[in-house]
Scaffold this motif. Structure first.
Motif, mmCIF file in Angstrom:
data_model
loop_
_atom_site.group_PDB
_atom_site.id
_atom_site.type_symbol
_atom_site.label_atom_id
_atom_site.label_comp_id
_atom_site.label_asym_id
_atom_site.label_seq_id
_atom_site.Cartn_x
_atom_site.Cartn_y
_atom_site.Cartn_z
ATOM 1 N N LEU A 237 -11.429 -8.393 7.194
ATOM 2 C CA LEU A 237 -10.052 -8.371 7.683
ATOM 3 C C LEU A 237 -9.655 -6.936 8.036
ATOM 4 C CD1 LEU A 237 -8.313 -10.813 5.182
ATOM 5 C CD2 LEU A 237 -9.374 -11.325 7.384
ATOM 6 N N VAL A 238 -8.891 -6.813 9.103
ATOM 7 C CA VAL A 238 -8.450 -5.499 9.578
ATOM 8 C C VAL A 238 -6.941 -5.401 9.422
ATOM 9 C CG1 VAL A 238 -8.378 -3.928 11.543
ATOM 10 C CG2 VAL A 238 -10.352 -5.431 11.218
ATOM 11 N N ASP A 239 -6.483 -4.281 8.884
ATOM 12 C CA ASP A 239 -5.047 -4.050 8.733
ATOM 13 C C ASP A 239 -4.429 -3.687 10.080
ATOM 14 O OD1 ASP A 239 -4.604 -4.602 6.101
ATOM 15 O OD2 ASP A 239 -4.979 -2.563 5.413
ATOM 16 N N VAL A 240 -3.400 -4.420 10.453
ATOM 17 C CA VAL A 240 -2.603 -4.080 11.630
ATOM 18 C C VAL A 240 -1.213 -3.745 11.120
ATOM 19 C CG1 VAL A 240 -1.625 -4.892 13.801
ATOM 20 C CG2 VAL A 240 -3.944 -5.556 13.158
ATOM 21 N N ARG A 241 -0.817 -2.477 11.248
ATOM 22 C CA ARG A 241 0.470 -2.018 10.754
ATOM 23 C C ARG A 241 1.367 -1.631 11.927
ATOM 24 N NH1 ARG A 241 0.631 2.533 7.943
ATOM 25 N NH2 ARG A 241 -1.321 3.366 8.799
ATOM 26 N N LEU A 242 2.582 -2.139 11.896
ATOM 27 C CA LEU A 242 3.583 -1.828 12.917
ATOM 28 C C LEU A 242 4.889 -1.453 12.221
ATOM 29 C CD1 LEU A 242 2.876 -4.845 15.302
ATOM 30 C CD2 LEU A 242 2.210 -2.477 15.716
ATOM 31 N N ARG A 243 5.778 -0.784 12.941
ATOM 32 C CA ARG A 243 7.034 -0.349 12.352
ATOM 33 C C ARG A 243 8.199 -0.892 13.178
ATOM 34 N NH1 ARG A 243 6.435 5.506 11.260
ATOM 35 N NH2 ARG A 243 5.114 4.728 9.584
ATOM 36 N N HIS A 252 -0.108 -6.895 8.736
ATOM 37 C CA HIS A 252 -0.810 -8.167 8.901
ATOM 38 C C HIS A 252 -2.307 -7.917 8.735
ATOM 39 C CE1 HIS A 252 2.694 -10.392 10.572
ATOM 40 N NE2 HIS A 252 3.030 -9.190 11.016
ATOM 41 N N LYS A 253 -2.943 -8.792 7.986
ATOM 42 C CA LYS A 253 -4.393 -8.726 7.838
ATOM 43 C C LYS A 253 -5.000 -9.720 8.820
ATOM 44 C CE LYS A 253 -4.879 -7.001 3.126
ATOM 45 N NZ LYS A 253 -5.619 -5.817 3.574
ATOM 46 N N VAL A 254 -5.705 -9.199 9.789
ATOM 47 C CA VAL A 254 -6.191 -9.992 10.911
ATOM 48 C C VAL A 254 -7.715 -10.036 10.880
ATOM 49 C CG1 VAL A 254 -6.202 -10.227 13.422
ATOM 50 C CG2 VAL A 254 -4.179 -9.314 12.256
ATOM 51 N N PHE A 255 -8.233 -11.241 11.102
ATOM 52 C CA PHE A 255 -9.675 -11.373 11.277
ATOM 53 C C PHE A 255 -9.976 -11.331 12.768
ATOM 54 C CE2 PHE A 255 -13.472 -13.749 12.307
ATOM 55 C CZ PHE A 255 -14.404 -13.199 11.439
ATOM 56 N N VAL A 256 -10.982 -10.574 13.144
ATOM 57 C CA VAL A 256 -11.355 -10.462 14.555
ATOM 58 C C VAL A 256 -12.873 -10.374 14.652
ATOM 59 C CG1 VAL A 256 -11.101 -7.945 14.529
ATOM 60 C CG2 VAL A 256 -11.046 -9.164 16.706
ATOM 61 N N THR A 257 -13.424 -11.051 15.623
ATOM 62 C CA THR A 257 -14.861 -10.947 15.876
ATOM 63 C C THR A 257 -15.116 -11.272 17.335
ATOM 64 O OG1 THR A 257 -17.064 -11.534 15.055
ATOM 65 C CG2 THR A 257 -15.507 -13.339 15.367
ATOM 66 N N THR A 258 -16.302 -10.919 17.781
ATOM 67 C CA THR A 258 -16.688 -11.157 19.175
ATOM 68 C C THR A 258 -18.082 -11.746 19.213
ATOM 69 O OG1 THR A 258 -16.923 -10.119 21.350
ATOM 70 C CG2 THR A 258 -17.640 -8.835 19.460
ATOM 71 N N TRP A 259 -18.330 -12.577 20.215
ATOM 72 C CA TRP A 259 -19.649 -13.168 20.446
ATOM 73 C C TRP A 259 -20.176 -12.647 21.783
ATOM 74 C CZ3 TRP A 259 -15.820 -16.156 18.152
ATOM 75 C CH2 TRP A 259 -16.128 -16.720 16.908
ATOM 76 N N LEU A 260 -21.106 -11.710 21.724
ATOM 77 C CA LEU A 260 -21.720 -11.210 22.949
ATOM 78 C C LEU A 260 -22.648 -12.266 23.529
ATOM 79 C CD1 LEU A 260 -22.598 -7.552 21.859
ATOM 80 C CD2 LEU A 260 -20.686 -8.305 23.276
#
Length: 770
Positions: A237-243, A252-260
């Motif tokens: 999970l990647v932290d996405v912080r906004l103000r 927000h803890k976001v999961f992200v991945t890519t399929w090449l």
């Protein structure tokens, strides 16, 4: 168009930002703007306190905020000096649209994507370095300072990963769909909210999931439910912080991945290789099979014939089949959408081992997705394949989509072309404006008969591939209960969807724009930049950064930043060119180190030696002066044969003696008879030092009578029997002696002149014989 004048109300307190999306087929400059967060008047009751800055088009009339050049930046790897001419039209457009007084405060970003990722690391570094140099020398826009990891322009000019594209796209979608105005976890109240819904599997996120599919890859980014987030323990999970405008930070803890290889173009290449491989294996097993290289393809409209050469073709064991299978074959369309879905299904690699369960496609871990409460928005190919041919963009309905795809695939190719000509005459062309030549995208945005041909040819395959990715790959249910999404817990999501013109919150919908703002990852990047300008609610809070810069442990993160070797790329390039000409015994693998690097450091050492060697005497003299300090020619105070000066140890110590011997030599003398250093000059005692006046032996004079040599050190006089007081030396000069405690000064008076000719290493005093 000229930029607005200083007294224009629209310009008051407005900030600008520039993003150049350097893609594989071209580079697109986009200008965004927003009001200065500090100038927005807020009160405690103001609803704007809980919103993000409003990021909009960067031009007053909404026109001219986008400019594009072709081809892609990556094509300049062979001639990086042309980068300036390539970027000049884009930069000139930004200069014209943004007031000059705001250039220095306007950040500019050149963020490269798929095309640059395919280059060798040294080529990446060279292109990015030339890009940075051009921006620094030709513009006044704001750029990051140099960084050893990120390059000469820091994070302002770099290559972003597919995962970063997904994260920025996720921000853009939720910004436009008001996904951040719901129950996002704030920095101060997140824990309480989590406890209130702990264990509630059906707790919905108000944020939307993001799906993006291009020609080479596909990405997914979403916020898992709280229970599933705890199951994965934050891994991946990647932290996405906004103000928000009020200074409150949301996280927000976001999961992200890519399929090449899972984009439509590369999936098609894999499919062609698989179809030709199966055809060749069947022909080899059946001697009665036709000899012609004609492959029946259910993923092409009926009657369409294409000649294609396989790019990916291997057997199940990973070994290549006979060379004939690698030649061009004719693929003839049979137009069966159902068979096409069955043929493309194995390309998802669902059976690949899963090291970190659960997995979706190709053995890549993805947290469980609860589609009964999760809502996804798809862009790019999801939109093109739905809207431009079928007219079904927006809320996705599997039954309706499958019916339209099956009807299109089953049509005769000649009938499709005829309808296309009729649509062209009525100015009703569909398609995304792609022009493909020799399997490569060469033009975009050019409308004409050739534009639609590649889209129409591949539409059947792309439709089948998208359906398989959504349902077989990601696990989205094919038939969803119409009321399944309108649960009590999802009321807020329903309300937000209604505000956007949707009758219900669909599980999946394809979109291109919201209002008049295009959904693009570049918008997400600018939302983050505008959020960084908001002062924090409390002092000492961690500054906002890009999500990739918030990752503490890259080993466990799905996002692996791209870091070209900016400072070693030249040597690596030289080595790559020399290796083919070197014997095997001199390669890096044989030696265990780089011969080019060794040669480089040898050259550096030789150059330094040539520069330093002529100056060695100056260095030696300087070292001696430093060690001895500033010397007074009359500053040796001797007592009992020992001396100290300025607090330094006596030169009679072993260390001082060693240094004295080391630096002694002909190089420290002048005219062969006098040392250049102060402590070796002739010493002439004064009247005050001896207590009475005496004329010393003149410099260079030698007594006429025989003499006796008395050994003395350079800094003290050894104890020897002294002549009687009043002894006359040579031509009548009187030698003074003393029995007092200061007798060493009398002996020192004898150091009037060193004798000419050969002498010992110690100084000598001339005393007449009796």
């Amino acid at each position: 168009m000229a930029p607005p004048t200083a007294n224009d109300p629209w310009l008051a307190g407005r900030h600008f930002g520039i993003v150049i999306d350097a893609g594989s087929s071209g580079s697109r400059l986009q200008i965004y703007s927003w009001r200065d967060p500090k100038s927005v008047r807020l009160s405690k009751e103001n609803s704007l306190l809980h919103t993000l800055p409003k990021v909009e088009k960067g031009t007053k009339d909404g026109e001219g905020w986008v400019s594009k050049v072709e081809p892609g930046l990556s094509t300049l790897a062979g001639d990086p000096t042309a980068v300036g001419a390539y970027l000049k039209p884009l930069v000139a457009h930004a200069i014209d649209e943004i007031p000059p007084s705001l250039h220095s405060s306007t950040p500019i970003f050149v963020l490269a994507t798929a095309g640059m990722r395919l280059l060798a690391p040294e080529d990446q570094a060279v292109v990015l370095s030339h890009t940075c140099h051009f921006l620094r020398s030709q513009t006044n826009f704001k750029l990051d300072p140099p960084s050893e990891e990120l390059g000469p322009c820091g994070s302002s000019v770099r290559i972003i990963t597919g995962e970063e594209e997904g994260l920025f796209g996720w921000i853009a979608v939720n910004y436009l769909m008001d996904g951040f105005t719901g129950k996002a976890r704030s920095s101060g109240k997140g824990k309480g909210k989590e406890k209130a819904v702990e264990g509630d599997v059906g707790y919905p996120r108000t944020t939307y999931g993001f799906l993006d599919m291009g020609g080479a890859s596909t990405q997914i980014a979403f916020e898992p439910s709280l229970k599933h987030e705890k199951d994965v323990k934050g891994k991946g999970l990647v932290d996405v912080r906004l103000r928000l405008l009020g200074g409150e930070e949301i996280r927000h803890k976001v999961f992200v991945t890519t399929w090449l290889g899972y984009g439509t173009n590369q999936a098609r290449e894999r499919y062609v290789g698989q179809a030709i491989q199966e055809f060749e294996e069947t022909r080899m097993a059946d001697s009665s099979a036709q000899d012609a290289d004609v492959v029946l393809d259910p993923c092409l409209p009926r009657g369409l014939e294409l000649t294609e050469t396989p790019v990916h073709i291997t057997t199940a064991t990973g070994t290549h089949v006979d060379s004939h299978a690698g030649k061009a074959h004719a693929l003839v369309g049979t137009g069966s959408f159902e068979q096409c879905m069955r043929k493309t299904g194995p390309l998802l690699n669902k059976d690949k081992p899963c090291p970190d369960s659960p997995c979706l496609m190709n053995g890549i871990h993805v947290p469980p997705i609860d589609f009964s409460v999760s809502n996804f928005i798809g862009v790019s190919e999801y939109w093109y394949s739905s809207e431009h041919i079928f007219g079904l963009g927006g809320a996705y309905d599997f039954v309706q989509y499958e019916r339209a795809a099956a009807e299109f695939c089953g049509r005769d190719w000649e009938g499709i072309l005829k309808q296309h000509e009729e649509s062209r005459g009525k100015h009703q062309l569909g398609g995304d404006g792609e022009v493909v030549k020799d399997g490569k995208l060469v033009e975009l945005g050019v409308w004409g008969p050739k534009v639609e041909t590649p889209r129409l040819q591949m539409q059947c395959f792309k439709a089948a591939w998208i359906v398989n990715v959504l349902h077989e790959g990601l696990g989205m249910p094919r038939i969803v209960d119409p009321g399944g999404n309108a649960t009590t817990a999802g009321d807020q999501v329903v309300e937000q969807a209604k505000k956007k013109g949707l009758d219900k919150p669909p599980t999946f919908q394809s979109m291109d724009t919201v209002g008049d703002i295009a959904i693009s990852w570049t918008l997400g990047k600018m939302v983050l930049e505008a959020s960084k300008e908001i002062p924090p609610l409390k002092k000492g809070m961690k500054p906002l950064v890009d999500p990739v810069d918030d990752i503490e442990d890259y080993d466990d993160s799905p996002v692996k930043p791209i870091r070209p070797p900016f400072f070693s790329s030249s040597l690596d390039a030289i080595e790559d060119k020399l290796v083919p000409h070197l014997p095997p015994s001199l390669t890096r693998e044989s030696l265990g180190f780089s011969p080019v690097f060794l040669l480089f450091w040898m050259i550096v050492f030789f150059v330094v030696f040539l520069v330093v060697y002529p100056l060695r005497r100056h260095f030696r003299t300087g070292c001696l002066r430093f060690m001895r300090g500033k010397r007074d020619p009359y500053g040796e105070y001797l007592e009992e044969g020992r001396a100290t000066r300025n607090g330094l140890p006596s030169p009679s110590s072993p260390a001082a003696s060693w240094l004295r011997r080391l630096f002694s030599g002909s190089g420290l003398t002048k005219n062969g008879n006098a040392h250049a250093l102060p402590h070796l000059r002739p010493f002439v005692p004064s009247k005050a030092q001896t207590g009475s006046f005496s004329t010393p032996v003149p410099n260079g004079a030698v007594p006429d009578d025989a003499t006796t040599l008395v050994s003395s050190t350079r800094y003290g006089i050894s104890r020897v029997p002294s002549p009687a007081p009043g002894t006359i030396i040579g031509d009548g000069h009187q030698l003074l002696t003393s029995r007092s405690r200061n007798s060493s000064q009398a002996n020192l008076a004898s150091l009037v002149q060193r004798p000419q000719g050969p002498t010992s290493r110690t100084s000598n005093t001339l005393i007449p014989r009796k």
